[in-house]
Design a protein around this motif. Structure first.
Motif, PDB file in Angstrom:
ATOM      1  N   TYR A 414     -31.965  13.005  14.591  1.00 49.27           N
ATOM      2  CA  TYR A 414     -32.840  11.975  14.037  1.00 49.27           C
ATOM      3  C   TYR A 414     -33.262  12.267  12.603  1.00 49.27           C
ATOM      4  CZ  TYR A 414     -33.585  10.496  18.943  1.00 49.27           C
ATOM      5  OH  TYR A 414     -33.427  10.064  20.237  1.00 49.27           O
ATOM      6  N   LEU A 415     -32.730  13.326  11.987  1.00 48.98           N
ATOM      7  CA  LEU A 415     -33.213  13.691  10.655  1.00 48.98           C
ATOM      8  C   LEU A 415     -32.986  12.584   9.631  1.00 48.98           C
ATOM      9  CD1 LEU A 415     -32.317  17.472  10.240  1.00 48.98           C
ATOM     10  CD2 LEU A 415     -34.536  16.441  10.701  1.00 48.98           C
ATOM     11  N   ASP A 416     -31.983  11.738   9.874  1.00 52.41           N
ATOM     12  CA  ASP A 416     -31.743  10.642   8.929  1.00 52.41           C
ATOM     13  C   ASP A 416     -32.862   9.595   8.969  1.00 52.41           C
ATOM     14  OD1 ASP A 416     -30.942   9.991  11.536  1.00 52.41           O
ATOM     15  OD2 ASP A 416     -29.623   8.408  10.830  1.00 52.41           O
ATOM     16  N   LYS A 417     -33.726   9.681   9.982  1.00 50.47           N
ATOM     17  CA  LYS A 417     -34.859   8.755  10.091  1.00 50.47           C
ATOM     18  C   LYS A 417     -36.088   9.263   9.337  1.00 50.47           C
ATOM     19  CE  LYS A 417     -32.374   6.367  13.004  1.00 50.47           C
ATOM     20  NZ  LYS A 417     -31.719   5.106  12.559  1.00 50.47           N
ATOM     21  N   VAL A 418     -36.034  10.500   8.828  1.00 47.25           N
ATOM     22  CA  VAL A 418     -37.167  11.080   8.094  1.00 47.25           C
ATOM     23  C   VAL A 418     -37.025  10.665   6.631  1.00 47.25           C
ATOM     24  CG1 VAL A 418     -38.443  13.180   7.564  1.00 47.25           C
ATOM     25  CG2 VAL A 418     -37.156  13.020   9.705  1.00 47.25           C
ATOM     26  N   SER A 419     -37.801   9.671   6.225  1.00 44.34           N
ATOM     27  CA  SER A 419     -37.621   9.046   4.914  1.00 44.34           C
ATOM     28  C   SER A 419     -37.923   9.995   3.751  1.00 44.34           C
ATOM     29  CB  SER A 419     -38.518   7.805   4.804  1.00 44.34           C
ATOM     30  OG  SER A 419     -39.878   8.160   4.976  1.00 44.34           O
ATOM     31  N   PHE A 420     -38.777  10.991   3.966  1.00 45.27           N
ATOM     32  CA  PHE A 420     -39.184  11.855   2.855  1.00 45.27           C
ATOM     33  C   PHE A 420     -38.335  13.121   2.745  1.00 45.27           C
ATOM     34  CE2 PHE A 420     -42.174  11.880   6.428  1.00 45.27           C
ATOM     35  CZ  PHE A 420     -41.971  13.147   6.947  1.00 45.27           C
ATOM     36  N   PRO A 422     -34.710  14.829   1.567  1.00 45.28           N
ATOM     37  CA  PRO A 422     -33.607  14.487   0.665  1.00 45.28           C
ATOM     38  C   PRO A 422     -32.391  14.006   1.445  1.00 45.28           C
ATOM     39  CG  PRO A 422     -34.544  16.636   0.125  1.00 45.28           C
ATOM     40  CD  PRO A 422     -35.152  16.227   1.422  1.00 45.28           C
ATOM     41  N   ASP A 423     -31.595  13.130   0.827  1.00 50.15           N
ATOM     42  CA  ASP A 423     -30.422  12.582   1.502  1.00 50.15           C
ATOM     43  C   ASP A 423     -29.421  13.670   1.885  1.00 50.15           C
ATOM     44  OD1 ASP A 423     -31.483  10.054   1.274  1.00 50.15           O
ATOM     45  OD2 ASP A 423     -30.416   9.591  -0.598  1.00 50.15           O
ATOM     46  N   GLU A 426     -29.852  19.749   4.525  1.00 49.15           N
ATOM     47  CA  GLU A 426     -29.176  20.467   5.593  1.00 49.15           C
ATOM     48  C   GLU A 426     -30.187  21.390   6.253  1.00 49.15           C
ATOM     49  OE1 GLU A 426     -25.640  22.425   4.376  1.00 49.15           O
ATOM     50  OE2 GLU A 426     -24.802  20.657   3.378  1.00 49.15           O
ATOM     51  N   PHE A 427     -30.316  21.249   7.548  1.00 53.75           N
ATOM     52  CA  PHE A 427     -31.420  21.874   8.266  1.00 53.75           C
ATOM     53  C   PHE A 427     -31.511  23.375   8.011  1.00 53.75           C
ATOM     54  CE2 PHE A 427     -33.389  23.749  12.079  1.00 53.75           C
ATOM     55  CZ  PHE A 427     -34.590  23.059  12.073  1.00 53.75           C
ATOM     56  N   TYR A 428     -30.446  24.116   8.269  1.00 54.51           N
ATOM     57  CA  TYR A 428     -30.522  25.572   8.163  1.00 54.51           C
ATOM     58  C   TYR A 428     -30.474  26.056   6.714  1.00 54.51           C
ATOM     59  CZ  TYR A 428     -30.081  25.816  13.200  1.00 54.51           C
ATOM     60  OH  TYR A 428     -30.313  25.679  14.539  1.00 54.51           O
ATOM     61  N   ASN A 429     -29.791  25.316   5.861  1.00 54.16           N
ATOM     62  CA  ASN A 429     -29.673  25.754   4.478  1.00 54.16           C
ATOM     63  C   ASN A 429     -30.900  25.413   3.633  1.00 54.16           C
ATOM     64  OD1 ASN A 429     -27.135  26.866   4.828  1.00 54.16           O
ATOM     65  ND2 ASN A 429     -26.083  24.948   4.356  1.00 54.16           N
ATOM     66  N   ASP A 430     -31.535  24.268   3.920  1.00 54.37           N
ATOM     67  CA  ASP A 430     -32.567  23.741   3.020  1.00 54.37           C
ATOM     68  C   ASP A 430     -33.992  23.817   3.572  1.00 54.37           C
ATOM     69  OD1 ASP A 430     -30.498  23.090   1.314  1.00 54.37           O
ATOM     70  OD2 ASP A 430     -30.262  21.076   2.133  1.00 54.37           O
ATOM     71  N   PHE A 431     -34.147  24.238   4.820  1.00 57.31           N
ATOM     72  CA  PHE A 431     -35.477  24.222   5.426  1.00 57.31           C
ATOM     73  C   PHE A 431     -36.460  25.090   4.638  1.00 57.31           C
ATOM     74  CE2 PHE A 431     -38.912  25.155   8.249  1.00 57.31           C
ATOM     75  CZ  PHE A 431     -39.015  24.065   9.095  1.00 57.31           C
TER      76      PHE A 431
END
Length: 588
Positions: A414-420, A422-423, A426-431
């Motif tokens: 569902y991460l694509d539903k989180v509007s805020f 970045p497009d 990547e969960f593990y790389n950018d968290f």
């Protein structure tokens, strides 16, 4: 009756099941063929396989519906068959484009098939003298008997194949999978269906034969299972009374324990409904009345968890099941056993509610977790103008909420539903770079970690230095400091031997440059690296060359340190660290 006659009867039963459930048989054979093809292929056949299984469930239930409501109307039988095919094809169209079965799709499918199975058991008892308890017992016995015989057949064939492989000639190992496919995809379900009678308006000799309770099962339920459940109930009540306080309600063990308990009690009640011994009667009299307050405890515990961490699909089902179990307990407490079919109908209704939008488990949990994440960020001033502001010093409780919500949204895709976000998030790389703390920091953990490494493509400029080497620096756990090992680099300069070594001083690691007499010329404390990166937020854990470089000098030498990679482990107030360093020297 001799052995040969019994075999003939079983074969005849299988033949009758095939004729009675022709569409189900075709779906099962198609599923077996699909699975065998899948075993021998790298292509994706799982969608076809699950679609065939869905078709087998639907067509079997459709045949039961025909026998119950339209027994003398063959046209309706064909209509129900066509409907089963259409629904199976519709399911295939829904799932065929998904890259793989998501958790949501798998759970929806599982719950839907469970509802169809309950309908298969319940429908024969609708407005008939054949009660739900009898149809349930028939299916219960049929399931375990078919599993037992199928297991024996599978093992027998496997032993024969093994003997041929060991004694005669080599056998392809895939034949074991073919054996399992044929036995458990075709034989087992058809053998189960062969033990399901055509239910009459009133119980007859055939239904009584299939629904009677074997003496062994009666003894097992009455004199073993019921007493054990009674003792466990007493222990559970004592535990609740002695421990009922604030943290008790959010104890992670409470919810699954109470859910498991209530499922067991309802199942035991149904199994004992056809028994008239003292143990069974006492159990049916008191167990449902004890069940109701206990499942209400479970509902309260689940709701408190929801208030703390938001709704997940698992907690949605826990709350929904708790409500169902409380209602079922009331029904079992005040209505006679012949009305047990009401709890089956209720279970079907609740199952359908849980998978049909917009109040299904997944729509509700997605909305809840999105709101929990956004509200937590706003409350902690981490969301500004639609962008997340990293906050490494956020307290553990708030971190826990963010980590749990993000983990859930990631797992459920569902991460694509989180509007805020970045497009390209990547969960593990950018968290870590996005929130300022790790995604794997446990909710109640005292451990935090930081890892950095030199970005790829960096060119080391060694201008101004005359020697370069690599060294590993590591501070051990305080309980193992006696095991500390020095690392060293040898530098031969002007017929003198210098050494760069790591040493442990005052429980911290230093990098020392020693002269030919082993006297320290200059010392670099690795603690400086720790302090620079202690609360570091990075993109992909990477740092640039400038940020990776440390220098220190005196009248004799200039020492340069470049971090290749470095790991900091913060646990319960203790700090351990290790990393690989490039060491540069410039003698003056």
């Amino acid at each position: 009756m001799n052995f040969i006659e019994k075999i003939k009867i079983k074969i005849s039963g299988l033949s009758n099941a095939t004729g009675r459930f022709p569409l189900t048989t075709m779906f099962l054979v198609a599923a077996a063929v699909t699975n065998i093809i899948d075993i021998n292929s790298t292509d994706r056949y799982r969608v076809y396989l699950i679609s065939m299984i869905v078709g087998a469930f639907l067509s079997a239930a459709g045949q039961i519906v025909h026998e119950r409501f339209f027994k003398d109307k063959n046209n309706y039988r064909y209509i129900l068959m066509a409907l089963s095919v259409l629904l199976s094809f519709g399911y295939y169209l829904i799932v065929k484009d998904s890259p793989d079965f998501s958790i949501e799709l798998s759970v929806r499918t599982g719950v839907a098939l469970f509802a169809v199975l309950i309908a298969f058991i319940w429908i024969p008892s609708v407005k008939r003298e054949v009660i739900f308890n009898e149809s349930f017992m028939i299916s219960f016995k049929g399931f375990f008997i078919s599993v037992f015989f199928s297991g024996i057949i599978f093992l027998g064939i496997a032993l024969i194949i093994g003997a041929i492989d060991q004694l005669l000639f080599s056998v392809n190992s895939k034949i074991y999978s073919y054996n399992a496919t044929i036995v458990f995809f075709i034989f087992a379900p058809l053998f189960f269906l062969s033990m399901i009678p055509v239910y009459p308006e009133k119980p007859n000799e055939e239904t009584e034969k299939y629904s009677n309770i074997p003496r062994l099962l009666e003894v097992l339920i009455s004199y073993i299972i019921i007493p054990i459940s009674a003792i466990f109930t007493v222990i559970l009540i004592i535990y609740i009374v002695l421990n009922i306080r604030g943290e008790f309600w959010t104890n992670n063990l409470l919810e699954p324990m109470l859910v498991s308990y209530s499922i067991a009690i309802i199942l035991i009640y149904i199994l004992s409904s056809m028994l008239e011994n003292k143990f069974a009667l006492l159990f049916r009299k008191f167990a449902p009345k004890v069940l109701v307050p206990i499942v209400l405890f479970q509902v309260v515990a689940s709701v408190l968890k929801v208030q703390e961490m938001g709704i997940t699909y698992g907690r949605y089902y826990a709350v929904l099941y708790g409500i169902y179990a409380a209602i079922a307990g009331g029904i079992l407490s005040f209505l006679p056993v012949k009305r047990n079919g009401l709890i089956a109908a209720l279970l079907i209704i609740f199952s359908v509610i849980s998978i049909v939008p917009p109040i299904d488990a997944f729509s509700v949990s997605k909305s809840s977790q999105l709101n929990t994440l956004e509200n937590t960020l706003i409350a902690n001033e981490m969301l500004e103008n639609g962008k997340i502001i990293p906050k490494p010093d956020l307290n553990n409780e708030e971190k826990k909420k963010i980590i749990n919500s993000m983990n859930y949204l990631y797992r459920m895709e569902y991460l694509d539903k989180v509007s805020f976000l970045p497009d390209d998030f990547e969960f593990y790389n950018d968290f870590y770079a996005t929130f300022g703390f790790r995604e794997y920091e446990g909710p109640d953990s005292l451990r935090e970690t930081v890892f950095v490494n030199l970005a790829q493509g960096q060119v080391l400029n060694i201008e101004g230095y005359d020697y370069m080497g690599n060294i590993h620096a590591a501070k051990p756990n305080q309980d193992f400091q006696d095991d500390f090992q020095e690392n060293e680099i040898i530098i031969n300069r002007q017929e003198r031997e210098y050494k760069v070594i790591t040493a442990l001083e005052n429980e911290d690691v230093v990098v020392n440059l020693l002269d030919e007499n082993s006297e320290v010329i200059i010392s670099f404390p690795v603690r400086d690296i720790v302090e620079r990166y202690y609360n570091k937020v990075t993109v992909n854990n990477q740092i640039g060359l400038e940020e990776a470089t440390f220098t220190i000098e005196n009248d004799i030498v200039k020492l340069g340190i470049i971090v290749q990679d470095f790991f900091i482990d913060k646990y319960a107030g203790n700090i351990n660290y290790w990393g690989n360093l490039v060491v540069l020297t410039d003698f003056k």
